[in-house]
Design an enzyme around this catalytic site. Structure first.
Site, PDB file in Angstrom:
ATOM      1  CB  SER A 146      -0.056  -3.768  -1.815  1.00 35.77           C
ATOM      2  OG  SER A 146      -0.603  -4.944  -2.466  1.00 35.77           O
TER       3      SER A 146
ATOM      4  NE  ARG B 261      12.818   1.635  -8.942  1.00 34.84           N
ATOM      5  CZ  ARG B 261      12.959   1.060  -7.871  1.00 34.84           C
ATOM      6  NH1 ARG B 261      12.790  -0.223  -7.840  1.00 34.84           N
ATOM      7  NH2 ARG B 261      13.342   1.778  -6.604  1.00 34.84           N
TER       8      ARG B 261
ATOM      9  CG  LEU C 214       0.960   2.950  -7.846  1.00 36.29           C
ATOM     10  CD1 LEU C 214      -0.305   2.406  -6.839  1.00 36.29           C
ATOM     11  CD2 LEU C 214       2.047   3.445  -6.631  1.00 36.29           C
TER      12      LEU C 214
ATOM     13  CE1 TYR D 250      -2.075   5.670  -3.478  1.00 35.06           C
ATOM     14  CE2 TYR D 250      -0.803   5.835  -1.262  1.00 35.06           C
ATOM     15  CZ  TYR D 250      -1.344   5.235  -2.357  1.00 35.06           C
ATOM     16  OH  TYR D 250      -1.263   3.826  -1.927  1.00 35.06           O
TER      17      TYR D 250
ATOM     18  CG  PHE E 200     -11.242   4.482   4.613  1.00 32.44           C
ATOM     19  CD1 PHE E 200     -10.613   4.213   3.109  1.00 32.44           C
ATOM     20  CD2 PHE E 200     -11.347   5.541   5.044  1.00 32.44           C
ATOM     21  CE1 PHE E 200     -10.116   5.370   2.519  1.00 32.44           C
ATOM     22  CE2 PHE E 200     -11.049   6.661   4.397  1.00 32.44           C
ATOM     23  CZ  PHE E 200     -10.568   6.622   2.986  1.00 32.44           C
TER      24      PHE E 200
END
Length: 409
Positions: free
Chosen positions: A83, A90, A94, A123, A409
């Site tokens: 998260s 931005r 991540l 992803y 999970f």
């Protein structure tokens, strides 16, 4: 103030967990949930980004064994709890966490990282490809006969407390793991997650129930379910919500479904996750009354291409040179010769001419046999550089059983 990416300290778990809950808009967990989450969190595999005293981003991983085609159990990182707070979007947080995590996975010697994705598009740019589908079923039990197979009447069914039967159910689950790609061998504690039954999360259903299926005094299968009572003008129309149903033996599996179809005051059964090649649609007389909903579930990312491709077996003999693109993990870039069959495989660097070109994302999608290289090529994601290479490799990468992730999970 500059942000700092660092491993999670035990004393920071509460702040880290609260940041994660806020990012997903979740209510505060119950004391039982919180205690189990903390127990399952692998602090040494979890990290976050701090802006001064504030945790503003989170990521972690669980240590699992993943069944791959051929039945081998391969150590994988189960990426989770990712998260970034909306105040810090931005800024590359991540990307920094993903890069840090994949480097850590590589250092640990795990050839694969896997995840479930709330937003799959995020992803793909980090090399994760959808590798398994999940099937949810809604069954009209008023219009379908209950499943029957010869020997079903010899299966003894016994209602038990779900928590008290954990060990017996876990032994059944463990017998299933080596048979199907995508299934997870898990550490202790994960079985308790399966029977958390918090009143606030029942959505109108009753308490969680568990039925064991026994043959000759041995537990051979189980089902966990809850009943939502519904009354209509014409009478009862309750729903049996199946959480888990597992049995290695077809007769025991049919006996469990016959029990679930026959629960009083109900007219339908829903099951929230089954493999796409599940037997249930074939056990009923009319597939149209057994309505499926499909979605992608498990995403796979080869972290070490050579080790990952050598860890599984192949349906038919294969000898192919792959040109792999992986700008996010550049150690995977280049040509790899894969040679293997149903007994094993080797994959090593080569200077030979490439025969197929693809990115590591497509390699992840094809890895468990859930999606074919041919279908990926039809979408323009795999290029055939030598005529015939695509057809041979596509068949070799297949799996007799569809890959399936039994739980998140």
């Amino acid at each position: 103030m500059a942000t700092e990416l660092r491993m999670l300290r035990d004393v920071e778990w509460d702040a880290w967990s609260n940041t994660l809950n806020r990012a997903f808009g979740e209510p505060p967990p119950s004391p039982e949930q919180r205690a189990l989450r903390r127990e399952l969190t692998e602090t040494g595999r979890s990290f976050g980004v701090w802006d001064g005293a504030d945790c503003v981003a989170t990521a972690g991983a669980f240590s699992f064994g993943l069944t791959v085609p051929g039945g081998a159990e391969v150590p994988v990182a189960g990426v989770t709890m990712v998260s970034v707070q909306p105040t810090h979007r931005r800024r590359g947080l991540l990307r920094a966490m993903m890069r840090h995590q994949l480097a850590d996975v590589r250092e640990r010697g795990e050839p694969l990282a896997v995840l479930t994705a709330s937003e799959p598009a995020i992803y793909g740019r980090f090399g994760y490809g959808a590798a398994a589908l999940d099937m949810q079923l809604t069954v009209d039990t008023l219009r379908l006969a209950a499943p029957e197979l010869p020997g079903t009447d010899e299966v003894r069914l016994r209602l038990v407390d779900p928590a008290a039967a954990l060990a017996e159910c876990e032994r059944v689950y463990a017998r299933l793991v080596p048979a199907r790609p995508g299934m997870l061998a898990r550490r202790p504690g994960w079985d308790r997650l399966a029977v958390l039954d918090l009143p606030g999360e029942r959505a109108g259903a009753g308490e969680l129930q568990c039925v064991l299926a026994e043959v000759d005094g041995e537990v051979r299968g189980y089902a966990r379910y809850a009943v939502k009572v519904v009354w209509e003008d014409a009478g009862p129309a309750g729903v049996v919500r199946v959480r888990h149903v597992e049995a290695p033996d077809p007769v025991v599996y049919a006996a469990l479904w016959r029990f679930l179809f026959g629960i009083d005051l109900t007219s339908s059964v829903t099951v929230r996750t089954r493999p796409v090649d599940d037997a249930l649609p074939h056990l009923v007389g009319d597939m149209r009354r057994c309505v499926p909903v499909l979605r992608e579930s498990l995403f796979v990312r080869p972290v070490e291409v050579g080790a990952a491709l050598a860890a599984r077996t192949y349906r038919t003999p294969v000898d192919v040179v792959l040109e792999v693109a992986d700008p996010f993990c550049p150690w995977n870039e280049g040509r790899w010769r894969l040679t293997g069959d149903a007994t094993g495989a080797v994959c090593a660097r080569t200077t030979d001419p490439a025969e197929l070109a693809l990115s590591v994302r497509e390699l992840g999608s094809a890895y468990l046999g859930g999606f074919t290289l041919r279908s990926l090529a039809a979408a323009g994601a795999v290029r055939e550089l030598r005529p015939g290479a695509l057809a041979a490799a596509s068949v070799a990468f297949g799996s007799d059983l569809a890959p399936w992730l039994p739980h998140g999970f």
